[in-house]
Design a protein around this motif. Structure first.
Motif, PDB file in Angstrom:
ATOM      1  N   LEU A  92     -29.498 -17.734 -44.673  1.00 51.76           N
ATOM      2  CA  LEU A  92     -30.121 -18.004 -45.524  1.00 51.76           C
ATOM      3  C   LEU A  92     -29.989 -19.615 -46.211  1.00 51.76           C
ATOM      4  CD1 LEU A  92     -31.553 -17.128 -48.570  1.00 51.76           C
ATOM      5  CD2 LEU A  92     -29.117 -16.685 -49.224  1.00 51.76           C
ATOM      6  N   MET A 113     -35.005 -13.663 -52.913  1.00 50.97           N
ATOM      7  CA  MET A 113     -34.278 -13.279 -51.960  1.00 50.97           C
ATOM      8  C   MET A 113     -33.838 -12.097 -52.076  1.00 50.97           C
ATOM      9  SD  MET A 113     -31.246 -15.584 -52.329  1.00 50.97           S
ATOM     10  CE  MET A 113     -32.441 -16.531 -53.504  1.00 50.97           C
ATOM     11  N   ARG A 114     -33.682 -11.065 -50.351  1.00 45.16           N
ATOM     12  CA  ARG A 114     -33.095  -9.608 -51.120  1.00 45.16           C
ATOM     13  C   ARG A 114     -31.364  -9.512 -50.669  1.00 45.16           C
ATOM     14  NH1 ARG A 114     -37.272  -6.631 -46.123  1.00 45.16           N
ATOM     15  NH2 ARG A 114     -36.311  -8.153 -45.699  1.00 45.16           N
ATOM     16  N   TRP A 115     -31.068  -8.461 -51.569  1.00 46.16           N
ATOM     17  CA  TRP A 115     -29.278  -8.474 -51.241  1.00 46.16           C
ATOM     18  C   TRP A 115     -29.632  -7.949 -49.678  1.00 46.16           C
ATOM     19  CZ3 TRP A 115     -26.491  -5.655 -55.786  1.00 46.16           C
ATOM     20  CH2 TRP A 115     -25.403  -5.990 -56.596  1.00 46.16           C
ATOM     21  N   ARG A 116     -28.239  -7.986 -49.737  1.00 45.82           N
ATOM     22  CA  ARG A 116     -27.927  -7.268 -48.311  1.00 45.82           C
ATOM     23  C   ARG A 116     -26.244  -6.597 -47.974  1.00 45.82           C
ATOM     24  NH1 ARG A 116     -27.558  -9.527 -42.033  1.00 45.82           N
ATOM     25  NH2 ARG A 116     -29.484  -9.835 -42.857  1.00 45.82           N
ATOM     26  N   TRP A 123     -23.230  -2.197 -43.185  1.00 48.33           N
ATOM     27  CA  TRP A 123     -24.283  -2.194 -43.957  1.00 48.33           C
ATOM     28  C   TRP A 123     -25.038  -1.082 -44.762  1.00 48.33           C
ATOM     29  CZ3 TRP A 123     -29.285  -5.103 -41.528  1.00 48.33           C
ATOM     30  CH2 TRP A 123     -30.035  -5.247 -42.152  1.00 48.33           C
ATOM     31  N   LYS A 125     -27.982   0.425 -44.954  1.00 46.88           N
ATOM     32  CA  LYS A 125     -29.942  -0.081 -44.499  1.00 46.88           C
ATOM     33  C   LYS A 125     -30.152   0.899 -45.330  1.00 46.88           C
ATOM     34  CE  LYS A 125     -28.352  -1.325 -40.780  1.00 46.88           C
ATOM     35  NZ  LYS A 125     -28.744  -1.627 -38.673  1.00 46.88           N
ATOM     36  N   HIS A 130     -32.405  -2.275 -49.763  1.00 47.99           N
ATOM     37  CA  HIS A 130     -32.568  -3.438 -49.048  1.00 47.99           C
ATOM     38  C   HIS A 130     -34.025  -3.975 -49.817  1.00 47.99           C
ATOM     39  CE1 HIS A 130     -33.517  -5.807 -45.621  1.00 47.99           C
ATOM     40  NE2 HIS A 130     -32.452  -6.867 -45.734  1.00 47.99           N
ATOM     41  N   TYR A 133     -36.440  -7.522 -54.407  1.00 54.25           N
ATOM     42  CA  TYR A 133     -36.239  -9.017 -54.471  1.00 54.25           C
ATOM     43  C   TYR A 133     -35.794  -9.609 -55.884  1.00 54.25           C
ATOM     44  CZ  TYR A 133     -38.731  -9.684 -50.136  1.00 54.25           C
ATOM     45  OH  TYR A 133     -39.214 -10.074 -49.140  1.00 54.25           O
ATOM     46  N   GLU A 165     -34.709 -13.847 -45.845  1.00 56.81           N
ATOM     47  CA  GLU A 165     -33.133 -13.994 -45.025  1.00 56.81           C
ATOM     48  C   GLU A 165     -32.668 -13.453 -46.048  1.00 56.81           C
ATOM     49  OE1 GLU A 165     -32.063 -13.958 -42.013  1.00 56.81           O
ATOM     50  OE2 GLU A 165     -33.867 -15.559 -41.820  1.00 56.81           O
ATOM     51  N   ASP A 166     -31.458 -13.021 -45.889  1.00 56.19           N
ATOM     52  CA  ASP A 166     -30.974 -11.714 -46.839  1.00 56.19           C
ATOM     53  C   ASP A 166     -29.598 -12.762 -47.811  1.00 56.19           C
ATOM     54  OD1 ASP A 166     -32.726 -10.461 -46.292  1.00 56.19           O
ATOM     55  OD2 ASP A 166     -30.847  -9.650 -45.214  1.00 56.19           O
TER      56      ASP A 166
END
Length: 202
Positions: A92, A113-116, A123, A125, A130, A133, A165-166
């Motif tokens: 990121l 951005m997305r959150w992981r 993680w 998933k 995920h 945004y 990117e996360d």
């Protein structure tokens, strides 16, 4: 370093703050920690890692962050909102550096951005965590956090683009703290709905 300030809100985040600040150093010219009364080593750790420390009594996530925007003498072109239990990954950071160094950023006021989310070292998933945004990076003076008790978002006046990117959410406090935090959020949500119902006359 980019012409960018990272703002982190804290209270008793000694287990998280060093990793958060270290990740912010990848992109930030300045890192600001606004603390609301930590009784652990949060402030000492943040100072040791080069952050500028401000104190402000807790007034809610939205109001606290907007206070930082107005009172911390921010002079950079960009601002990034980072929570203490979040990390800017190398990927990121590389993407942000690349995007902001290009002329295409001239007409953009924010990046989402997305959150992981990691839980107990893994993680998550599935379950939709995920997909959404969130806008976390914006031009200073162009964005504010909406006035909500929870699920607050940064609102900007101009165009927003998405990053690939996360942002990593990885809280090291353990399951007891995780449960306590979500109980607290549940109470906030009830308070928010109650307030909305009263305002609507119901």
């Amino acid at each position: 370093m980019l012409n960018l300030t990272v703002i982190i809100l804290t209270k008793n985040e000694e287990k998280n703050i060093e990793a958060s600040v270290t990740s912010a150093k990848q992109i930030a010219e300045r890192i600001i920690v606004v603390d609301s009364g930590s009784t652990d080593q949060t402030i000492n750790i943040a100072k040791k890692n080069g952050a500028d420390i401000f104190y402000h009594e807790w007034c809610g996530h939205a109001a606290q962050f907007n206070w930082a925007l107005d009172n911390c003498n921010i002079q950079t072109e960009w601002v990034f909102r980072l929570d203490a239990d979040e990390r800017i990954s190398e990927e990121l950071a590389t993407e942000i550096i690349y995007k902001l160094s290009k002329k295409e950023a001239d007409g953009i006021d924010g990046y989402a951005m997305r959150w992981r989310v990691y839980f107990m070292g893994k993680w998550i998933k599935h379950g939709g965590t995920h997909k959404p945004y969130f806008l976390r990076l914006f031009r200073y003076g162009k964005g504010r956090v909406e006035n909500k008790l929870m699920d607050e978002h940064i609102i900007v006046s101009g165009p927003v683009k998405k990053l690939n990117e996360d942002l990593i959410h990885y809280d090291y406090k353990g399951i007891d703290e995780w449960l306590n935090k979500h109980i607290w959020y549940s109470n906030l949500e009830l308070q928010m709905y109650s307030t909305q119902s009263d305002m609507a006359g119901g």
